[in-house]
Motif scaffolding. Structure first.
Motif, PDB file in Angstrom:
ATOM      1  N   SER A  37      -8.734   1.759  -0.451  1.00 49.62           N
ATOM      2  CA  SER A  37      -7.506   0.954  -0.436  1.00 49.62           C
ATOM      3  C   SER A  37      -7.009   0.755   0.993  1.00 49.62           C
ATOM      4  N   THR A  94      -3.258  -4.210  -2.809  1.00 48.08           N
ATOM      5  CA  THR A  94      -4.379  -3.815  -1.964  1.00 48.08           C
ATOM      6  C   THR A  94      -5.356  -2.885  -2.659  1.00 48.08           C
ATOM      7  N   TRP A 148       0.836  -1.209   0.000  1.00 48.67           N
ATOM      8  CA  TRP A 148       0.000   0.000   0.000  1.00 48.67           C
ATOM      9  C   TRP A 148       0.867   1.254   0.000  1.00 48.67           C
ATOM     10  N   VAL A 186      -6.218  -2.785   3.334  1.00 49.92           N
ATOM     11  CA  VAL A 186      -5.043  -2.996   4.179  1.00 49.92           C
ATOM     12  C   VAL A 186      -5.478  -3.315   5.608  1.00 49.92           C
TER      13      VAL A 186
END
Length: 308
Positions: free
Chosen positions: A110, A307, A100, A114
């Motif tokens: 996103s 991710t 990420w 994570v």
């Protein structure tokens, strides 16, 4: 039955066998353990299928060993039986965070993906504490176990599917849902700690309210997605059932979170882990993840090192 179909049934059937075994050995809290193992053995692999045979076997046996630790009294030895799962989850969390960071994406969607990898790592640490018979900050062993289960469900399936919603339908609504989920999960954890020490009890209620708003956003997105025509009828049904289950479970969570203000609407703790847990594990988690897995092409699914 072809080999692929047979392989898909191995983990659920093993979970069922372990659940029956543990139900005969454990007391009332056995349902918490069963829901926890369902995420470890079924839900996480469903969302994050491993590509390498060696890695898949490592994760599989780590979960089996952690499950079997509940057949013995909590001790240093049973804590070591969870060590493999702790290492695997922390390795996955660190890999996800690094990917990420390299990608340079800072959107809520996103970050939710994570967070879904970080949640089980936190849960694994609490699980290891429980199997070591360690009670951090004087928490009851049952609360330690519930915290481990919470981070394997609310800390995994909820941010994971919130992130998928944000990827599929970018916009203010899905972004708000992701932000509320990202804020809600840690605030609830802090709030429970405050309640335990008898201070700032409003923090738990505030965290639950934020988390419920984010979860209801995910639930409505799933229901809406269930009425779209590009998916099969069974996939659409999975999305709708997932959304309805999450809505019901979070309304129960809201009543429990506000128990100090309106106690007449709160379920007892055993009722919560039974009803709320079942709705989250099977209705929201399993149906939602299976629906997403069916609706996304292989190239669209987040991989182990991607991710967003």
């Amino acid at each position: 039955m072809n080999p692929q179909a047979l392989k898909a049934w191995i983990r659920p059937m093993l979970w069922l066998a372990i659940s029956i075994q543990l139900n005969l050995k454990l007391e009332a809290a056995s349902l918490v353990v069963i829901f926890l193992l369902f995420s470890m053995l079924v839900l996480i692999p469903l969302a994050r299928p491993t590509t390498g045979r060696k890695q898949a076997l490592e994760e599989f046996w780590a979960v089996v060993l952690a499950a079997e630790s509940f057949c013995f009294e909590a001790s240093g030895g049973t804590a070591l039986m969870v060590a493999g799962w702790l290492i695997i989850t922390w390795r996955r969390a660190s890999t996800s965070l690094l990917a990420w960071q390299r990608a340079g994406q800072r959107d809520a969607g996103s970050l939710c993906l994570v967070a879904a990898d970080v949640g089980p790592a936190v849960g694994a640490a609490w699980l290891m504490a429980h199997r070591a018979n360690w009670t951090p900050w004087g928490f009851d062993p049952l609360i330690v176990l519930l915290t481990a289960a919470h981070f394997h469900h609310a800390g995994f399936t909820l941010p994971w599917m919130a992130g998928l919603n944000a990827q599929a339908k970018p916009g203010r609504w899905t972004s708000f849902s992701c932000s509320a989920v990202l804020l809600g999960v840690p605030i609830v954890a802090v709030g429970i700690t405050c309640t335990h020490f008898g201070i700032f009890r409003f923090v738990e209620s505030l965290g639950v309210l934020i988390l419920v708003l984010g979860a209801l956003g995910v639930a409505l997105s799933h229901i809406r997605r269930g009425f779209e025509k590009q998916c099969s009828i069974w996939t659409n049904f999975g999305f709708i059932l997932s959304g309805v289950s999450l809505s019901a479970s979070m309304l129960l969570a809201l009543g429990f979170g506000l128990r100090y203000l309106i106690p007449q609407y709160a379920l007892t703790l055993p009722q919560m882990w039974s009803i709320h847990g079942m709705l989250n594990a099977f209705g929201f988690g399993m149906c939602g993840l299976q629906a997403w897995r069916s609706s996304l092409t292989r190239s669209e699914r987040p991989s182990a090192d991607q991710t967003a």
